[in-house]
Write a protein that holds these residues in place. Structure first.
Motif, mmCIF file in Angstrom:
data_model
loop_
_atom_site.group_PDB
_atom_site.id
_atom_site.type_symbol
_atom_site.label_atom_id
_atom_site.label_comp_id
_atom_site.label_asym_id
_atom_site.label_seq_id
_atom_site.Cartn_x
_atom_site.Cartn_y
_atom_site.Cartn_z
ATOM 1 N N PHE A 81 0.847 -1.194 0.000
ATOM 2 C CA PHE A 81 0.000 0.000 0.000
ATOM 3 C C PHE A 81 0.883 1.244 0.000
ATOM 4 O O PHE A 81 1.659 1.435 0.929
ATOM 5 C CB PHE A 81 -0.910 0.004 1.237
ATOM 6 N N PRO A 82 0.786 2.078 -1.040
ATOM 7 C CA PRO A 82 -0.016 1.871 -2.244
ATOM 8 C C PRO A 82 0.631 0.863 -3.189
ATOM 9 O O PRO A 82 1.856 0.739 -3.205
ATOM 10 C CB PRO A 82 -0.064 3.265 -2.872
ATOM 11 N N CYS A 83 -0.193 0.204 -3.964
ATOM 12 C CA CYS A 83 0.329 -0.720 -4.972
ATOM 13 C C CYS A 83 0.786 0.072 -6.196
ATOM 14 O O CYS A 83 0.596 1.289 -6.286
ATOM 15 C CB CYS A 83 -0.733 -1.735 -5.367
ATOM 16 N N ARG A 275 12.472 -7.887 11.560
ATOM 17 C CA ARG A 275 11.292 -7.894 12.415
ATOM 18 C C ARG A 275 10.302 -6.778 12.118
ATOM 19 O O ARG A 275 9.106 -6.944 12.305
ATOM 20 C CB ARG A 275 11.711 -7.791 13.893
ATOM 21 N N LEU A 276 10.808 -5.627 11.651
ATOM 22 C CA LEU A 276 9.967 -4.437 11.641
ATOM 23 C C LEU A 276 10.396 -3.476 10.538
ATOM 24 O O LEU A 276 11.579 -3.369 10.218
ATOM 25 C CB LEU A 276 10.084 -3.735 13.003
ATOM 26 N N THR A 277 9.408 -2.785 9.978
ATOM 27 C CA THR A 277 9.670 -1.664 9.082
ATOM 28 C C THR A 277 9.281 -0.385 9.809
ATOM 29 O O THR A 277 8.158 -0.265 10.302
ATOM 30 C CB THR A 277 8.861 -1.781 7.781
ATOM 31 N N THR A 278 10.223 0.544 9.898
ATOM 32 C CA THR A 278 9.990 1.801 10.598
ATOM 33 C C THR A 278 9.973 2.946 9.596
ATOM 34 O O THR A 278 10.897 3.084 8.787
ATOM 35 C CB THR A 278 11.088 2.066 11.643
ATOM 36 N N ARG A 279 8.928 3.735 9.628
ATOM 37 C CA ARG A 279 8.826 4.906 8.739
ATOM 38 C C ARG A 279 9.013 6.175 9.567
ATOM 39 O O ARG A 279 8.374 6.356 10.595
ATOM 40 C CB ARG A 279 7.481 4.930 8.031
ATOM 41 N N ARG A 280 9.917 7.040 9.092
ATOM 42 C CA ARG A 280 10.164 8.331 9.730
ATOM 43 C C ARG A 280 9.661 9.446 8.824
ATOM 44 O O ARG A 280 10.036 9.506 7.656
ATOM 45 C CB ARG A 280 11.656 8.501 10.019
ATOM 46 N N ILE A 281 8.832 10.307 9.385
ATOM 47 C CA ILE A 281 8.292 11.452 8.640
ATOM 48 C C ILE A 281 8.658 12.712 9.418
ATOM 49 O O ILE A 281 8.270 12.871 10.579
ATOM 50 C CB ILE A 281 6.767 11.349 8.468
ATOM 51 N N TRP A 282 9.418 13.588 8.761
ATOM 52 C CA TRP A 282 9.815 14.853 9.390
ATOM 53 C C TRP A 282 8.844 15.960 8.991
ATOM 54 O O TRP A 282 8.535 16.121 7.805
ATOM 55 C CB TRP A 282 11.227 15.241 8.966
ATOM 56 N N PRO A 304 4.437 0.680 6.548
ATOM 57 C CA PRO A 304 3.550 1.269 7.558
ATOM 58 C C PRO A 304 2.368 1.974 6.902
ATOM 59 O O PRO A 304 2.436 2.386 5.735
ATOM 60 C CB PRO A 304 4.470 2.253 8.289
ATOM 61 N N ALA A 305 1.305 2.123 7.668
ATOM 62 C CA ALA A 305 0.075 2.678 7.104
ATOM 63 C C ALA A 305 0.178 4.173 6.846
ATOM 64 O O ALA A 305 -0.342 4.675 5.840
ATOM 65 C CB ALA A 305 -1.100 2.388 8.035
ATOM 66 N N LEU A 306 0.842 4.915 7.723
ATOM 67 C CA LEU A 306 0.877 6.369 7.590
ATOM 68 C C LEU A 306 1.826 6.779 6.466
ATOM 69 O O LEU A 306 2.991 6.373 6.430
ATOM 70 C CB LEU A 306 1.336 7.008 8.898
#
Length: 449
Positions: A81-83, A275-282, A304-306
């Motif tokens: 998401f998104p594809c 284990r995990l995907t982390t998204r950082r948004i500044w 991540p969804a956001l």
């Protein structure tokens, strides 16, 4: 706000891609050829049918006006998401060449939108209903038991670090990953995931090249400092104690009144492990001048969804997390969908950027980097090292090694063409990591990651 008047750039669309393969595949579908019955609405919905390998085209719809970030629906089997179809549709829409005219959504798109509106209304109603009060005594007992486990784990880790120093760092090279993986597992059992992650990173240092013993000692010293911070947390100032709890891995909740502002999305990027995907948004508050970090997580291999479009601004509230020098915040109510803005964060010189990182380390010694905007800098290669050189003072910051070997560097160099530009990124002990750039005299935001 009328969404039809807000056209994103291709860079802003591709910044939503969950990974590089999706970005590449979406770009191939960002032309009119595969699409039919495409359209958009003034309310911020884009839809279309994309020809695939089967007999039926894929039904793709995107809700751009969703205040929680763009939402997507596609009949393809992709779990991303998104594809690629959603990315391709947005790229065609962003082209503003008449391929995606304004109109009424077809039944299949309207059905999905109606379902989303119903769920959103139910969520608002649920939020307005007071939750059943939690048992504070039970929560206190759980917190005490976890603190006891962490204390036992930190005490054991201190002993293992002492054994390492007593036996010499050569033992770490001989032991390989096994020693640290077993120790990290013990920290997981102690419910201290922050300690576990730092211990796990020690295993890679002996094979990191020349000078590894010094780097190993540096990282061991930081872990020792965190251990001691936890063991003596009752004597620390409240803000520093909150930072120690955060670094240990204890969950925290946002505190204080929310801050409403026009938040410019400066950068968005993902890091992943097994284990995990982390998204950082500044984010940058154009009125308050505050910089905030949003963190979002997804299971391994899942985005991540956001997701927020880089270069646009949203009228929203954010609430900060506790801790000395902490920039992390939670995104609260959003009052409009993202829209363009001409506001930009003020830039500083390279020496000022390094000084700000140093000041931040006083509040949080475990900080890897600090968000910084550099103004009037030119990417330059000097004695084999890429740097960002101030056009006036010729002061420079080295570009971090991991960034100097990535495609974002060449995009930055091409964007500059030898002329100064403004660059936002993270300034840390390994150098400067460019994330976003603005050419001089141009308003367009160019993501570099």
């Amino acid at each position: 706000m009328t969404q039809q008047g807000v056209r994103w750039t291709a860079d802003q669309v591709l910044a939503l891609a969950p990974d590089a393969p999706s970005r590449k595949a979406g770009s191939k579908l960002g032309v009119a050829g595969p699409w039919s019955e495409a359209g958009s609405s003034d309310e911020g919905t884009v839809w279309g049918l994309c020809k695939g390998s089967g007999s039926k085209p894929y039904q793709t719809v995107v809700d751009i006006a969703d205040t929680a970030g763009p939402a997507y629906k596609c009949s393809c089997p992709s779990r991303k998401f998104p594809c690629k179809h959603a990315l391709g549709l947005l790229l065609v829409w962003a082209g503003a060449d008449g391929t995606v005219p304004v109109g009424e959504p077809p039944g299949w798109a309207e059905e999905w939108l109606a379902s989303r509106r119903k769920k959103a209304e139910a969520k608002r109603s649920s939020a307005a209903t007071p939750a059943a009060p939690a048992d504070p005594e039970a929560a206190r007992r759980r917190a005490e038991k976890r603190a006891e486990r962490i204390t036992a784990g930190a005490t054991e880790l201190e002993q293992r670090l002492s054994d390492l120093l007593r036996g010499g760092t050569a033992a770490a090279e001989q032991a390989g990953y096994g020693l640290w993986e077993e120790t990290a597992a013990r920290m997981v059992d102690a419910q201290a995931p922050g300690l576990a992650a730092r211990v796990r990173e020690l295993g890679a240092i002996p094979s990191s090249g020349s000078g590894w013993p010094v780097r190993l000692l540096e990282e061991c010293a930081l872990i020792h400092l965190l251990d001691q911070g936890w063991l003596h947390r009752d004597t620390l100032p409240d803000d520093l104690a909150a930072t120690v709890r955060s670094r240990i891995g204890l969950p925290a909740q946002p505190e204080g009144p929310p801050l409403r502002d026009q938040w410019l999305v400066l950068a968005q990027y993902d890091t992943a492990d097994s284990r995990l995907t982390t998204r950082r948004i500044w984010l940058y508050g154009t009125d308050s001048g505050r910089t905030a970090l949003l963190l979002s997580y997804g299971a391994a291999g899942r985005a991540p969804a956001l997701a927020l479009p880089v270069g646009l601004a949203l009228d929203a509230e954010v609430t900060g997390y506790p801790g000395a020098g902490q920039l992390r915040a939670a995104l609260g109510e959003q009052f409009t969908a993202p829209a363009p803005t001409a506001r930009r964060p003020p830039g500083v010189r390279p020496d000022e950027a390094a000084a700000r990182y140093g000041e931040a380390l006083r509040a949080d010694p475990w900080l890897d980097s600090w968000p910084t905007t550099l103004s009037e800098v030119i990417p330059t290669r000097n004695t084999g090292i890429w740097q960002l050189v101030d056009a006036t003072t010729e002061l420079a910051l080295p570009i971090a090694p991991h960034a100097a070997s990535g495609p974002g560097l060449w995009r930055l160099v091409a964007l500059s063409g030898g002329a100064p530009l403004t660059v936002f990124g993270e300034c840390g002990h390994q150098g400067f990591t460019p994330l976003t750039a603005w050419p001089k005299g141009a308003g367009e935001t160019v993501p570099l990651c």
